[in-house]
Design an enzyme around this catalytic site. Structure first.
Site, PDB file in Angstrom:
ATOM      1  N   ARG A  25      -1.160 -33.712  33.736  1.00 15.86           N
ATOM      2  CA  ARG A  25      -2.093 -33.807  32.599  1.00 15.86           C
ATOM      3  C   ARG A  25      -3.372 -34.578  32.966  1.00 15.86           C
ATOM      4  O   ARG A  25      -3.944 -35.251  32.118  1.00 15.86           O
ATOM      5  CB  ARG A  25      -1.441 -34.481  31.388  1.00 15.86           C
ATOM      6  CG  ARG A  25      -0.347 -33.671  30.737  1.00 15.86           C
ATOM      7  CD  ARG A  25      -0.938 -32.605  29.825  1.00 15.86           C
ATOM      8  NE  ARG A  25       0.105 -31.758  29.254  1.00 15.86           N
ATOM      9  CZ  ARG A  25       0.588 -31.896  28.027  1.00 15.86           C
ATOM     10  NH1 ARG A  25       0.119 -32.819  27.231  1.00 15.86           N
ATOM     11  NH2 ARG A  25       1.519 -31.093  27.598  1.00 15.86           N
ATOM     12  N   TYR A 151      10.607 -23.462  23.227  1.00  8.57           N
ATOM     13  CA  TYR A 151       9.544 -23.311  22.219  1.00  8.57           C
ATOM     14  C   TYR A 151       9.674 -21.964  21.504  1.00  8.57           C
ATOM     15  O   TYR A 151       9.492 -21.873  20.296  1.00  8.57           O
ATOM     16  CB  TYR A 151       8.161 -23.452  22.864  1.00  8.57           C
ATOM     17  CG  TYR A 151       7.883 -24.872  23.298  1.00  8.57           C
ATOM     18  CD1 TYR A 151       7.363 -25.794  22.405  1.00  8.57           C
ATOM     19  CD2 TYR A 151       8.173 -25.301  24.586  1.00  8.57           C
ATOM     20  CE1 TYR A 151       7.130 -27.113  22.782  1.00  8.57           C
ATOM     21  CE2 TYR A 151       7.949 -26.614  24.982  1.00  8.57           C
ATOM     22  CZ  TYR A 151       7.425 -27.514  24.073  1.00  8.57           C
ATOM     23  OH  TYR A 151       7.212 -28.810  24.443  1.00  8.57           O
TER      24      TYR A 151
HETATM   25  O1  CP3 Z   1      -1.739 -31.152  34.087  1.00  4.82           O
HETATM   26  C1  CP3 Z   1      -2.842 -30.682  33.734  1.00  4.82           C
HETATM   27  O2  CP3 Z   1      -3.875 -31.355  33.654  1.00  4.82           O
HETATM   28  C2  CP3 Z   1      -2.940 -29.173  33.476  1.00  4.82           C
HETATM   29  C3  CP3 Z   1      -2.907 -28.801  32.110  1.00  4.82           C
HETATM   30  C4  CP3 Z   1      -1.603 -28.772  31.340  1.00  4.82           C
HETATM   31  C5  CP3 Z   1      -1.608 -28.734  29.924  1.00  4.82           C
HETATM   32  N1  CP3 Z   1      -0.320 -28.530  29.529  1.00  4.82           N
HETATM   33  C6  CP3 Z   1      -2.788 -28.822  29.065  1.00  4.82           C
HETATM   34  C7  CP3 Z   1      -2.605 -29.336  27.698  1.00  4.82           C
HETATM   35  C8  CP3 Z   1      -0.284 -28.650  31.773  1.00  4.82           C
HETATM   36  C9  CP3 Z   1       0.288 -28.684  33.178  1.00  4.82           C
HETATM   37  C10 CP3 Z   1       0.518 -28.487  30.617  1.00  4.82           C
HETATM   38  C11 CP3 Z   1       1.969 -28.270  30.680  1.00  4.82           C
HETATM   39  C12 CP3 Z   1       2.757 -28.313  29.446  1.00  4.82           C
HETATM   40  N2  CP3 Z   1       2.406 -27.881  28.194  1.00  4.82           N
HETATM   41  C13 CP3 Z   1       4.095 -28.760  29.363  1.00  4.82           C
HETATM   42  C14 CP3 Z   1       4.913 -29.210  30.536  1.00  4.82           C
HETATM   43  C15 CP3 Z   1       4.551 -30.545  31.000  1.00  4.82           C
HETATM   44  C16 CP3 Z   1       4.971 -31.670  30.117  1.00  4.82           C
HETATM   45  O3  CP3 Z   1       4.100 -32.430  29.714  1.00  4.82           O
HETATM   46  O4  CP3 Z   1       6.170 -31.751  29.889  1.00  4.82           O
HETATM   47  C17 CP3 Z   1       4.514 -28.641  28.033  1.00  4.82           C
HETATM   48  C18 CP3 Z   1       5.865 -29.032  27.479  1.00  4.82           C
HETATM   49  C19 CP3 Z   1       3.431 -28.069  27.314  1.00  4.82           C
HETATM   50  C20 CP3 Z   1       3.420 -27.689  25.887  1.00  4.82           C
HETATM   51  C21 CP3 Z   1       2.398 -28.434  25.150  1.00  4.82           C
HETATM   52  N3  CP3 Z   1       1.037 -28.253  25.283  1.00  4.82           N
HETATM   53  C22 CP3 Z   1       2.609 -29.430  24.175  1.00  4.82           C
HETATM   54  C23 CP3 Z   1       3.981 -29.937  23.738  1.00  4.82           C
HETATM   55  C24 CP3 Z   1       1.353 -29.824  23.736  1.00  4.82           C
HETATM   56  C25 CP3 Z   1       1.029 -30.742  22.607  1.00  4.82           C
HETATM   57  C26 CP3 Z   1       1.427 -32.136  22.883  1.00  4.82           C
HETATM   58  C27 CP3 Z   1       0.231 -33.008  22.992  1.00  4.82           C
HETATM   59  O5  CP3 Z   1       0.175 -33.768  23.971  1.00  4.82           O
HETATM   60  O6  CP3 Z   1      -0.609 -32.932  22.093  1.00  4.82           O
HETATM   61  C28 CP3 Z   1       0.384 -29.099  24.476  1.00  4.82           C
HETATM   62  C29 CP3 Z   1      -1.083 -29.221  24.350  1.00  4.82           C
HETATM   63  C30 CP3 Z   1      -1.847 -29.521  25.603  1.00  4.82           C
HETATM   64  N4  CP3 Z   1      -1.718 -28.851  26.767  1.00  4.82           N
HETATM   65  C31 CP3 Z   1      -2.870 -30.489  25.755  1.00  4.82           C
HETATM   66  C32 CP3 Z   1      -3.354 -30.373  27.065  1.00  4.82           C
HETATM   67  C33 CP3 Z   1      -4.472 -31.143  27.705  1.00  4.82           C
HETATM   68  C34 CP3 Z   1      -3.374 -31.431  24.673  1.00  4.82           C
HETATM   69  C35 CP3 Z   1      -3.981 -30.633  23.572  1.00  4.82           C
HETATM   70  C36 CP3 Z   1      -5.379 -31.001  23.153  1.00  4.82           C
HETATM   71  O7  CP3 Z   1      -6.335 -30.948  23.946  1.00  4.82           O
HETATM   72  O8  CP3 Z   1      -5.511 -31.291  21.977  1.00  4.82           O
END
Ligand code: CP3
Length: 349
Positions: A25, A151
């Protein structure tokens, strides 16, 4: 040796001039530049516009001395071309409006060509590689079938995974049909990212730790195995990282699947875990919340991890799970520089 090749060398357990570091992330809300873009676009809009996705991919690379970039995407958009309605709702995280609950839902799921259906991310990989211009390698990624399916089945995040375990234990045939569809899409998607220029790929199985080893072997492992085998058959030289959290009891099984690197969360001692795993590279494993504290704590905990595996080729420093939005940017700068300074050798053997 330089920033350009440390990460890939460590994936292959070759000696490096300093321990490579990237952060799960690393492109995200803790960065002002990301928040500025997010003020104008929704997350799915950013992901689906390759120029913007590439811009976000490069934001942390330009700000910090990181050793790898990861393409800006998410593990869930793969569900859309299969027929599921995905939405990210502020405060609630991801929602699937038509979750998959039984045989009829699973039968309806489509498995289109992943490279075409997720063309925006494939293009984002291509653009990111071109803009990185060899400065650092690019990591592509996907969710593993199990974690993506949680999901699809629950319709969003879950605590006890009642629907997931219900389907798994009450309708194993339907369960496997769903996992097979996901595994086919995911394997194609990873291959397409590699073909577009990704130098390594990571398979996120973030919620796999909710399974017992017995259920992992029966219900998840065969499908992860299929993904890894398919990718490795087509791209044997591209490092593959397998990551999960809370899955201490599964790591030795992970190793049998043949990943090049195993991601380790902070709940485990890295050196002890590596000793028990043997000949594989490891990635981890700082508690990401340490990055929200002060510089002394960051240096102490990071130094302890680095010292515990010093001199052992094949360590990629990372957080044990994604960096949180409350992380001050200066702490990321401090961490990255500390990892390099603490491990730098003038001439690797
Ligand atoms: O690592 C990186 O920088 C690459 C980008 C990346 C994102 N999601 C962008 C994102 C990666 C590798 C992911 C993987 C991801 N997404 C996972 C597996 C990794 C982990 O953290 O366990 C999972 C379970 C998801 C599903 C997901 N996406 C969730 C549960 C959420 C919401 C939770 C939150 O933190 O708000 C997301 C949204 C998301 N994906 C964001 C980002 C930067 C935040 C959303 C935003 O910008 O508002």
């Amino acid at each position: 040796m330089s920033r350009a090749d440390r990460f890939l060398k460590a994936c292959r357990r070759q000696p490096v001039d300093a321990t490579p570091v990237w952060l799960m992330r690393q492109a995200g809300r803790y960065m002002q530049a990301y928040r500025d873009l997010r003020a104008k676009y929704k997350i799915l809009e950013l992901i689906k516009a390759p120029e913007l996705a590439a811009e976000v991919t490069l934001q942390p690379i330009n700000a910090f001395d990181l050793d790898a970039a990861i393409v800006f995407a998410d593990i869930l958009p793969i569900l859309e071309p299969m027929g599921l309605q995905l939405e990210f709702v502020k405060g609630d995280g991801p929602i699937i409006h038509n979750p998959v609950r039984g045989a009829a839902d699973i039968e309806k799921l489509r498995t289109p060509n992943a490279a075409e259906a997720l063309q925006f991310t494939i293009e984002a990989v291509r653009l990111s590689v071109s803009e990185l211009d060899g400065k650092v390698p690019l990591i592509g990624f996907s969710g593993a079938p199990f974690t993506v399916s949680t999901y699809a089945i629950e319709g969003g995040a879950s605590k006890n995974f009642l629907h997931v375990k219900g389907l798994m234990h009450e309708s194993p045939k339907d369960w496997h049909a769903l996992q097979e569809k996901l595994a086919a899409m995911i394997a194609d998607y990873l291959c397409a990212q590699i073909e577009a220029g990704a130098d390594a790929v990571q398979l996120f199985d973030s919620w796999i730790g909710i399974l017992s080893p017995t259920d992992y072997r029966s219900f998840a492992m065969p499908h992860t195995q299929r993904v890894i085998d398919t990718v490795k058959a087509q791209h044997p030289d591209t490092p593959l990282i397998l990551f999960g959290t809370g899955c201490a009891g599964l790591l030795s099984i992970f190793k049998t699947l043949g990943p090049d690197v195993i991601g380790i969360d902070w709940r485990l001692d890295l050196a002890e875990t590596w000793d028990s795993l043997g000949d594989v590279a490891v990635q981890g494993n700082l508690d990401p919340i340490i990055l929200t504290t002060n510089s002394e704590a960051i240096r102490e905990h990071t130094g302890r991890i680095l010292d515990s595996v010093a001199g052992r080729p094949g360590h990629i420093f990372n957080v044990g799970h994604g960096i949180v939005p409350q992380t001050p940017q200066e702490n990321v700068a401090l961490l990255v520089d500390f990892v390099h300074q603490h491990t730098r050798v003038s001439c690797p053997e």
